[in-house]
Design a protein around this motif. Sequence first.
Motif, short mmCIF file in Angstrom:
data_model
loop_
_atom_site.label_atom_id
_atom_site.label_comp_id
_atom_site.label_asym_id
_atom_site.label_seq_id
_atom_site.Cartn_x
_atom_site.Cartn_y
_atom_site.Cartn_z
N THR A 170 0.82 -1.21 0.00
CA THR A 170 0.00 0.00 0.00
C THR A 170 0.86 1.26 0.00
N ALA A 171 2.03 1.21 0.64
CA ALA A 171 2.91 2.39 0.71
C ALA A 171 3.31 2.88 -0.67
N LEU A 172 3.35 2.00 -1.67
CA LEU A 172 3.74 2.40 -3.02
C LEU A 172 2.57 3.00 -3.79
N GLN A 173 1.40 3.04 -3.19
CA GLN A 173 0.24 3.67 -3.81
C GLN A 173 -0.23 4.88 -3.02
N ASP A 187 6.14 8.45 -3.30
CA ASP A 187 7.32 9.02 -3.97
C ASP A 187 8.28 9.66 -2.97
N ARG A 188 8.19 9.24 -1.71
CA ARG A 188 9.08 9.78 -0.69
C ARG A 188 9.90 8.65 -0.07
N GLY A 189 10.49 8.92 1.08
CA GLY A 189 11.43 7.98 1.66
C GLY A 189 10.83 6.62 1.97
N ILE A 190 9.59 6.59 2.47
CA ILE A 190 8.98 5.31 2.81
C ILE A 190 8.75 4.47 1.56
N GLY A 191 8.24 5.09 0.50
CA GLY A 191 8.06 4.36 -0.74
C GLY A 191 9.37 3.82 -1.28
N ARG A 192 10.41 4.64 -1.20
CA ARG A 192 11.73 4.19 -1.64
C ARG A 192 12.21 3.01 -0.79
N LEU A 242 -2.64 2.34 -9.11
CA LEU A 242 -1.25 1.89 -9.18
C LEU A 242 -0.49 2.79 -10.14
N GLY A 243 0.53 3.48 -9.63
CA GLY A 243 1.30 4.40 -10.44
C GLY A 243 2.68 3.86 -10.78
N PRO A 244 3.56 4.72 -11.25
CA PRO A 244 4.89 4.28 -11.68
C PRO A 244 5.76 3.74 -10.56
N GLU A 245 5.41 4.06 -9.30
CA GLU A 245 6.23 3.59 -8.18
C GLU A 245 6.26 2.06 -8.10
N GLY A 246 5.23 1.40 -8.63
CA GLY A 246 5.20 -0.06 -8.58
C GLY A 246 5.93 -0.74 -9.71
N LEU A 247 6.37 0.02 -10.70
CA LEU A 247 7.00 -0.57 -11.89
C LEU A 247 8.23 -1.42 -11.59
N PRO A 248 9.13 -1.01 -10.66
CA PRO A 248 10.33 -1.83 -10.43
C PRO A 248 10.04 -3.26 -9.99
N LEU A 249 8.82 -3.52 -9.50
CA LEU A 249 8.50 -4.84 -8.98
C LEU A 249 7.68 -5.68 -9.96
#
Length: 285
Positions: A12-15, A21-26, A54-61
């Motif tokens: 959920t943190a990646l959404q 897009d901050r430290g926790i998401g990273r 679901l945005g671009p933050e989930g793409l690496p996975l």
Amino acid sequence: MLPSSSLIVDLTALQSPAHRDRGIGRWVTQFVLAVLESQSGMVRNLAFNPSLPLGPEGLPLMGSGKVCWNSPVGPGSKPVDEPIVYHIGSPFERGELTDLWPPYVHSDSTLLTCTLYDLIPLLFPDRYLRDSADRAWYESRLELVRQCDLVLAISQASADDAISELGLDPERVVNVGTGVSTNFVPLETPAQRQTALEQLNSVMPELRPEFIFYLAGSEGRKNVLGAIAAYALLGAELRSRHQLVVAGVEGPYRQQCIELAVQAGVADDVCLPGRIDDDTLVRLY
């Protein structure tokens, strides 16, 4: 060692608009990538929240082959019958508590774990929990942390706070520290550093060759005002050689910082570029 294919990670943190897009998401992204690299067979599912986009933050996975939607009965609506470890990447997320902690993991056979970044609102309630609704929401998340069989704290300070403020058994709290993404690689040669500076100057023309750098945020607890006041105590010659660069400060707090820099007579030596992208961040470091 955990049994094969027993770990489900809530993402959920990646959404979350507050954290993706901050430290926790990273941190969540790098944590999962590290687990996949070292113990891929241990991971059953990487579960996203179906209530959030679901945005671009989930793409690496996405290339892991383990991504799915979470649900009240199990990832992808598939019931989980055998023992599992359910890890909550960030317990302090808005929305329904059942989105973070769905009913299918309310079982004696499930080991519940989470990552704890800090307890700042609990330590400073007059600043963060003055609203009764905010306090009720936060207390529900504190109770979720208390329910965990194991809490992974990202610092010894957070581990100590979990024990002293939440009354957790020290054996249930582990300081796992923080790691460094492979994106953050030191530049080895003067030529590389010069190229990085030239690239930075194309987006930050006011940047000088030597500077003090702080990655902050738009909150008073980041103490950017204190940093500027302290910087103003340095001699003019030293300030002229070492500019103060503070990234991540936006909105009204940034305006306060600018006003203080003007009042202190150091406005020409202070650079506040606001939010920066990862490429710029790496070059600044």
